[in-house]
Scaffold this motif. Structure first.
Motif, PDB file in Angstrom:
ATOM      1  N   SER A 753       0.834  -1.196   0.000  1.00  0.00           N
ATOM      2  CA  SER A 753       0.000   0.000   0.000  1.00  0.00           C
ATOM      3  C   SER A 753       0.865   1.240   0.000  1.00  0.00           C
ATOM      4  O   SER A 753       1.939   1.273   0.633  1.00  0.00           O
ATOM      5  N   THR A 754       0.405   2.263  -0.701  1.00  0.00           N
ATOM      6  CA  THR A 754       1.111   3.540  -0.692  1.00  0.00           C
ATOM      7  C   THR A 754       1.026   4.215   0.673  1.00  0.00           C
ATOM      8  O   THR A 754       1.836   5.086   0.992  1.00  0.00           O
ATOM      9  N   GLY A 755       0.034   3.833   1.472  1.00  0.00           N
ATOM     10  CA  GLY A 755      -0.122   4.427   2.785  1.00  0.00           C
ATOM     11  C   GLY A 755      -0.679   5.827   2.752  1.00  0.00           C
ATOM     12  O   GLY A 755      -0.836   6.473   3.808  1.00  0.00           O
ATOM     13  N   THR A 756      -0.986   6.315   1.610  1.00  0.00           N
ATOM     14  CA  THR A 756      -1.572   7.648   1.453  1.00  0.00           C
ATOM     15  C   THR A 756      -2.384   7.668   0.163  1.00  0.00           C
ATOM     16  O   THR A 756      -2.284   6.756  -0.671  1.00  0.00           O
ATOM     17  N   GLN A 757      -3.208   8.705  -0.004  1.00  0.00           N
ATOM     18  CA  GLN A 757      -4.110   8.761  -1.138  1.00  0.00           C
ATOM     19  C   GLN A 757      -3.348   8.767  -2.471  1.00  0.00           C
ATOM     20  O   GLN A 757      -2.241   9.319  -2.574  1.00  0.00           O
ATOM     21  N   GLU A 758      -3.972   8.130  -3.449  1.00  0.00           N
ATOM     22  CA  GLU A 758      -3.381   8.076  -4.783  1.00  0.00           C
ATOM     23  C   GLU A 758      -3.155   9.485  -5.331  1.00  0.00           C
ATOM     24  O   GLU A 758      -3.997  10.363  -5.190  1.00  0.00           O
ATOM     25  N   LYS A 759      -2.016   9.638  -6.013  1.00  0.00           N
ATOM     26  CA  LYS A 759      -1.753  10.893  -6.713  1.00  0.00           C
ATOM     27  C   LYS A 759      -0.794  10.618  -7.856  1.00  0.00           C
ATOM     28  O   LYS A 759      -0.026   9.632  -7.830  1.00  0.00           O
ATOM     29  N   PRO A 760      -0.784  11.467  -8.853  1.00  0.00           N
ATOM     30  CA  PRO A 760       0.114  11.245  -9.994  1.00  0.00           C
ATOM     31  C   PRO A 760       1.571  11.208  -9.561  1.00  0.00           C
ATOM     32  O   PRO A 760       1.997  11.929  -8.661  1.00  0.00           O
ATOM     33  N   GLY A 761       2.331  10.346 -10.209  1.00  0.00           N
ATOM     34  CA  GLY A 761       3.753  10.237  -9.960  1.00  0.00           C
ATOM     35  C   GLY A 761       4.153   9.079  -9.071  1.00  0.00           C
ATOM     36  O   GLY A 761       5.326   8.670  -9.055  1.00  0.00           O
ATOM     37  N   MET A 762       3.210   8.541  -8.306  1.00  0.00           N
ATOM     38  CA  MET A 762       3.537   7.347  -7.523  1.00  0.00           C
ATOM     39  C   MET A 762       3.916   6.209  -8.467  1.00  0.00           C
ATOM     40  O   MET A 762       3.318   6.057  -9.531  1.00  0.00           O
ATOM     41  N   TRP A 763       4.921   5.403  -8.069  1.00  0.00           N
ATOM     42  CA  TRP A 763       5.295   4.306  -8.948  1.00  0.00           C
ATOM     43  C   TRP A 763       5.608   3.047  -8.160  1.00  0.00           C
ATOM     44  O   TRP A 763       5.934   3.090  -6.976  1.00  0.00           O
ATOM     45  N   PHE A 764       5.478   1.937  -8.871  1.00  0.00           N
ATOM     46  CA  PHE A 764       5.796   0.616  -8.334  1.00  0.00           C
ATOM     47  C   PHE A 764       6.655  -0.083  -9.369  1.00  0.00           C
ATOM     48  O   PHE A 764       6.282  -0.125 -10.552  1.00  0.00           O
ATOM     49  N   GLN A 765       7.787  -0.656  -8.944  1.00  0.00           N
ATOM     50  CA  GLN A 765       8.765  -1.177  -9.914  1.00  0.00           C
ATOM     51  C   GLN A 765       9.116  -2.631  -9.615  1.00  0.00           C
ATOM     52  O   GLN A 765       9.249  -3.031  -8.459  1.00  0.00           O
ATOM     53  N   ILE A 766       9.261  -3.401 -10.682  1.00  0.00           N
ATOM     54  CA  ILE A 766       9.669  -4.806 -10.591  1.00  0.00           C
ATOM     55  C   ILE A 766      10.946  -4.986 -11.403  1.00  0.00           C
ATOM     56  O   ILE A 766      11.017  -4.570 -12.570  1.00  0.00           O
ATOM     57  N   GLU A 767      11.952  -5.602 -10.776  1.00  0.00           N
ATOM     58  CA  GLU A 767      13.167  -6.000 -11.484  1.00  0.00           C
ATOM     59  C   GLU A 767      13.162  -7.517 -11.622  1.00  0.00           C
ATOM     60  O   GLU A 767      13.123  -8.251 -10.622  1.00  0.00           O
ATOM     61  N   LEU A 768      13.181  -7.995 -12.869  1.00  0.00           N
ATOM     62  CA  LEU A 768      13.190  -9.424 -13.124  1.00  0.00           C
ATOM     63  C   LEU A 768      14.627  -9.951 -13.065  1.00  0.00           C
ATOM     64  O   LEU A 768      15.588  -9.191 -13.260  1.00  0.00           O
ATOM     65  N   PRO A 769      14.809 -11.237 -12.808  1.00  0.00           N
ATOM     66  CA  PRO A 769      16.183 -11.779 -12.717  1.00  0.00           C
ATOM     67  C   PRO A 769      16.937 -11.728 -14.032  1.00  0.00           C
ATOM     68  O   PRO A 769      18.169 -11.736 -14.046  1.00  0.00           O
ATOM     69  N   GLU A 770      16.242 -11.681 -15.138  1.00  0.00           N
ATOM     70  CA  GLU A 770      16.878 -11.616 -16.449  1.00  0.00           C
ATOM     71  C   GLU A 770      15.893 -11.020 -17.440  1.00  0.00           C
ATOM     72  O   GLU A 770      14.683 -10.923 -17.174  1.00  0.00           O
ATOM     73  N   GLU A 771      16.413 -10.592 -18.579  1.00  0.00           N
ATOM     74  CA  GLU A 771      15.528 -10.040 -19.603  1.00  0.00           C
ATOM     75  C   GLU A 771      14.513 -11.103 -20.019  1.00  0.00           C
ATOM     76  O   GLU A 771      14.873 -12.251 -20.287  1.00  0.00           O
ATOM     77  N   THR A 772      13.256 -10.691 -20.063  1.00  0.00           N
ATOM     78  CA  THR A 772      12.164 -11.627 -20.330  1.00  0.00           C
ATOM     79  C   THR A 772      11.141 -10.937 -21.233  1.00  0.00           C
ATOM     80  O   THR A 772      10.874  -9.738 -21.086  1.00  0.00           O
ATOM     81  N   THR A 773      10.566 -11.677 -22.144  1.00  0.00           N
ATOM     82  CA  THR A 773       9.486 -11.137 -22.982  1.00  0.00           C
ATOM     83  C   THR A 773       8.181 -11.231 -22.214  1.00  0.00           C
ATOM     84  O   THR A 773       7.780 -12.324 -21.780  1.00  0.00           O
ATOM     85  N   ILE A 774       7.536 -10.094 -22.020  1.00  0.00           N
ATOM     86  CA  ILE A 774       6.278 -10.045 -21.272  1.00  0.00           C
ATOM     87  C   ILE A 774       5.201  -9.385 -22.118  1.00  0.00           C
ATOM     88  O   ILE A 774       5.491  -8.696 -23.100  1.00  0.00           O
ATOM     89  N   THR A 775       3.957  -9.578 -21.714  1.00  0.00           N
ATOM     90  CA  THR A 775       2.843  -9.017 -22.486  1.00  0.00           C
ATOM     91  C   THR A 775       1.700  -8.514 -21.626  1.00  0.00           C
ATOM     92  O   THR A 775       0.682  -8.098 -22.159  1.00  0.00           O
ATOM     93  N   GLY A 776       1.864  -8.532 -20.289  1.00  0.00           N
ATOM     94  CA  GLY A 776       0.770  -8.030 -19.462  1.00  0.00           C
ATOM     95  C   GLY A 776       1.087  -8.063 -17.989  1.00  0.00           C
ATOM     96  O   GLY A 776       2.067  -8.682 -17.551  1.00  0.00           O
ATOM     97  N   ILE A 777       0.243  -7.393 -17.219  1.00  0.00           N
ATOM     98  CA  ILE A 777       0.375  -7.307 -15.767  1.00  0.00           C
ATOM     99  C   ILE A 777      -1.015  -7.434 -15.157  1.00  0.00           C
ATOM    100  O   ILE A 777      -1.984  -6.865 -15.687  1.00  0.00           O
ATOM    101  N   GLU A 778      -1.128  -8.153 -14.066  1.00  0.00           N
ATOM    102  CA  GLU A 778      -2.376  -8.242 -13.307  1.00  0.00           C
ATOM    103  C   GLU A 778      -2.162  -7.616 -11.939  1.00  0.00           C
ATOM    104  O   GLU A 778      -1.267  -8.025 -11.188  1.00  0.00           O
TER     105      GLU A 778
END
Length: 872
Positions: A753-778
């Motif tokens: 949780s962001t712990g505060t109200q949504e606002k522009p600029g908030m981000w969430f980042q994932i680093e994968l162990p290696e380069e991977t071909t992806i096509t979506g996020i849930e």
């Protein structure tokens, strides 16, 4: 019945009579044509009735609908390219036409013929106006007005009457009926709209979805009647005028009503063995109902007048239904015991449309062909194809007949010349015993717009002893814009309940023009002795959203003793089925469009509740098509439902093979597919993210080379799959980073949780162990149902420093946000909040990254059972 003389040689050489094909009879390889004279001998009619040939091939070919102008000239739409072989080759070539036929002597013998319009793409709807003909073509919602300005019987002027735009889908699933109704609006089957001329403009209003397919009719009081073939439903939504709602009622059909009794036993039915009797191969249930008509003529027996008649071309029969209204509920029954009104032993008899004629009789449009089903239903590996080929039905095409049904005790009426008459003369025809004359006279009065007849119409509404004339006079005044509140107030007290109803309905026009003075008078009729009048008050209040209309309905339901008022009234209060939580204005428009599409087309197989249309005669709980409520294909990855709608689905689903499986809908545009898929994903208890046209366009491009429907196995292989290495991901966030790992801990009770109200600029980042071909996020917000992103963009990077252009951007609408995009190779994924909420955090109870599936080649071995169509 003996075989026609024409076939004695066939009987001698092949040992069969085409009237009596049995389940174990040797395959003849073809089903020969009969001449009109020989065909007439095969048609079984009630005592006293007979058929007269009006016009036949080669003058007409592949007729689908006929309509009469004010002078009794008959227009015929001819789909001359319809199924000229078993695959429907070149079906969309512009070789269709509308022909024109008339009697030069006025004796009912149609001896003059012209081609009114040529080079058309499968013309499907026609409606004569005052000085021209409205025409609609396949794959279009446009209506064009064609005129013959020099009187040679050939149209030489064309202008756009209504710009409805392009449409797609199988030609049998499109609109197929056009009518000028008693209320002076133009309605059509399938499309949930009505049209009206106001000056030089054509205005549009939305109606409830009618569920109809091929054909449309009205009764003496302007209630429209639709029949549905795709859902094997027959008549539907006939309780009240469709503008007020799509109502049904318990017990509206007599027991066994949907069972049919043909004479031909070829088993050439879509749906397989469940749809024919094994002892004689005859069709056992509605599967192709179309071309309905309420008979309103005056030159056939009185006991037929007011009955609903409709065609069942797969059964080679015409059903007659007695119409009875009791306590506000309309009920239908078959008056024949294990029989039908009209049926034939000729396998080529294919009635598809009916109309009450100016001469007071009934006209029957007979396509007279071997195969009636469109090519989608007879593809290779379908149940139907070998049946068609066994009897050579695909070889019989390019013909057609129109018959006049007559009776020994009546003579066809006089010829009409209404186009040549003055407005004053037209008024007199509102008292005609023939509904066609009344309808046409009223239509012409309104189209001409001559208000000089208003006094005569007012007197007729006040003094005519014919209640139908009083009703037509009211509506003619309404159409002319000459209806006064004082006359309506007077007619609210008319002795006939249907006149009181007409007074209520015509008052709606005044209310829309801001004259609300009649509301108190109409409200008093909630105490009327006739339940139909009471229902009309409630429907009008609901349609116009009178102040406190909900309270009016609730109070009336609490005090009434009428079961019909209670049943229909409660349906007025029924809420919408949509369950999406937060929709933008554009989302709502998309959902509204999707709801209309679903109720026009999809409901007939999947059911109004998304649980599947019950399969009559099947095992308990059997449905025509798979349920959509709770479906994994519907609710999971966007690509699943998009792929199915674009290309169709064949074979078993969850171990069951359904009678009506999905046929390709890719001829519809991206917006159409986005709308209906979004609606399905957010209705019937489903709560999933919206689908937008750009996503459909991307998937369509990926599948451009695929021609065959999916099987479930192929579909599952092709769909995106979740990455299995979540324990190796590194997660960071701009806000609440300490909780980031909770998004992938496989515990839905915990969350990032962001712990505060949504606002522009908030981000969430994932680093994968290696380069991977992806096509979506849930992104699953779990029990934090409001904590979905109000806006987002997704960026990719190979080093976590340099980010490319966003691969996806959008907004969430509910607890599950599915984000899909074209396959791309990356090591870092950043989801940035672009929306804002004053109340809610951004939370992720679970997060999945999707990799592309495998685009497999279509299997040629899977049996592909098509969905039912408009003719079947």
């Amino acid at each position: 019945m003996k075989c026609p003389l024409l076939y004695l040689l066939l009987v001698a050489t092949l040992g069969f009579c085409p009237q009596s094909f049995a389940a174990d009879a040797p395959a003849p390889g073809f089903t020969p044509y009969l001449s009109p004279e020989e065909e007439a001998k095969t048609i079984q009619l009630p005592d006293g009735y007979s058929l007269q040939l009006v016009v036949s091939d080669p003058i007409i070919k592949e007729p689908v609908v006929s309509a009469f102008d004010g002078n009794g000239r008959m227009f015929v739409a001819e789909m001359r390219t319809y199924m000229q072989d078993i695959d429907g080759t070149d079906e969309y070539s512009p070789k269709g036409r509308v022909s024109l036929h008339w009697s030069s002597k006025g004796d009912g013998v149609f001896d003059k013929h012209t081609v009114f319009i040529d080079h058309l793409i499968l013309p499907r709807m026609i409606l004569p106006m005052a000085d021209g003909l409205l025409v609609n073509l396949t794959d279009s919602n446009d209506l064009w007005l064609y005129r013959d300005t020099n009187g040679d019987g050939v149209a030489d002027k064309k202008e756009l009457f209504y710009a409805g735009g392009a449409r797609g889908g199988n030609l049998e699933h499109q609109q197929g009926g056009l009518i000028w109704d008693l209320d002076n609006w133009i309605y059509m089957s399938v499309n949930a709209i009505r049209l009206r001329q106001e000056g030089t403009n054509t205005v549009r209003e939305w109606t409830a979805s009618n569920g109809g397919q091929w054909g449309i009719a009205q009764d003496n009081y302007g209630k429209l009647w639709f029949v549905n073939a795709g859902g094997e439903l027959g008549p539907l939504h006939f309780q009240e005028p469709i503008v007020y709602g799509a109502f049904s009622a318990n017990g509206q059909f007599a027991p066994g009503f949907a069972e049919v009794w043909p004479l031909v036993g070829l088993a050439d039915v879509q749906g397989g063995t469940i749809r024919f009797r094994p002892q004689d191969n005859t069709l056992n249930h509605f599967t192709a109902t179309c071309g309905g008509e309420i008979f309103r003529g005056d030159q056939l027996p009185t006991d037929l007048r007011g009955d609903l008649l409709f065609c069942e071309p797969v059964g080679r029969l015409i059903r007659r239904a007695k119409v009875e209204v009791v306590d506000g509920i309309t009920r239908l029954s078959n008056p024949y015991e294990k029989s039908e009104f009209i049926r034939s032993t000729d396998p080529n008899f294919r009635p598809v449309n009916l109309t009450t004629a100016p001469d007071g009789t009934l006209y029957i449009v007979d396509m007279y062909r071997g195969i009636i089903q469109e090519g989608n239903w007879v593809k290779k590996d379908s149940f139907l194809r070998p049946k068609v080929q066994k009897y050579g039905l695909e070889k019989n095409f390019g013909r057609g007949r129109i018959w006049r049904l007559v009776h020994k005790d009546f003579q066809p009426g006089a010829a009409s010349h209404l186009l040549d008459e003055s407005p004053a003369q037209l008024v007199t025809h509102l008292e005609s015993p023939n509904g066609w004359w009344r309808d046409t006279a009223q239509k012409l009065l309104v189209l001409r717009g001559d208000k000089s007849v208003a006094p005569a119409l007012t007197i007729m509404a006040q003094t005519s002893t014919n209640h139908l004339a009083r009703i037509h006079a009211l509506w003619a005044l309404e159409g002319l814009g000459a209806l006064e509140p004082a006359l309506i107030r007077e007619k609210l007290k008319d002795e006939h309940p249907q006149v009181r109803i007409a007074a209520i309905r015509t008052s709606e026009t005044l209310y829309k023009r801001n004259d609300k003075s009649l509301v108190p008078d109409i409200q008093q009729l909630t105490g009327d002795s006739d339940p139909n009048v009471v229902l009309q008050v409630l429907m009008t209040a609901n349609l116009l959203t009178w102040p406190d209309y909900t309270k009016l309905i609730e109070t009336t339901l609490a005090s009434t003793s009428s079961s019909g008022v209670k049943e229909i009234g409660n349906q007025l209060l029924r809420p919408s089925s949509s369950s999406a939580t937060e929709l933008t204005a554009d989302d709502k428009k998309l959902m509204t469009r999707g709801e209309a599409v679903y109720k026009e087309l999809c409901f007939s197989c999947h059911g109004s509740d998304g649980k599947g249309m019950p399969l009559q005669g099947g095992k308990p709980g059997a449905t025509m098509a798979p349920p959509l409520a709770g479906s994994k294909t519907v609710n999971a990855s966007h690509e699943g439902i998009i792929r199915v709608v674009l290309k169709g689905l064949a074979g078993p689903v969850a171990g069951k093979t359904y009678d009506a499986q999905m046929v390709p809908m890719e001829s519809n545009d991206d917006g159409w597919i986005a709308a209906v898929t979004s609606y399905v994903r957010n209705s019937f208890g489903n709560e999933s993210s919206m689908i937008y046209p750009n996503e459909v366009a991307r998937v369509r491009a990926e599948l451009k080379d695929r021609a065959e429907p999916w099987t479930i196995a192929e579909l599952n292989t092709s769909l995106p799959h979740r990455l299995a290495n979540r324990n190796q991901w590194k997660l960071t966030a701009s806000h609440g980073s300490a909780t980031a790992a909770l998004a992938i801990d496989a515990d839905l009770s915990t969350r990032y949780s962001t712990g505060t109200q949504e606002k522009p600029g908030m981000w969430f980042q994932i680093e994968l162990p290696e380069e991977t071909t992806i096509t979506g996020i849930e992104l699953n917000a779990g029990s934090s149902v409001h904590d979905f992103p109000r806006g987002y963009k997704v960026e990719l990077s190979n080093d976590g420093q340099t980010w490319g252009q966003p691969v996806a951007a959008g907004h969430g609408t509910t607890w599950m946000t599915d984000i899909s995009f074209a396959p791309a190779k990356t090591k870092f994924i950043r989801i940035t909040q672009t929306g804002r909420s004053q109340h809610w955090f951004w939370s992720i109870h679970d997060l999945e990254i999707l990799k592309p599936g495998e685009l497999v080649k279509a299997s040629a071995s899977v049996a592909k059972k098509p969905a039912t169509s408009a003719f079947e």
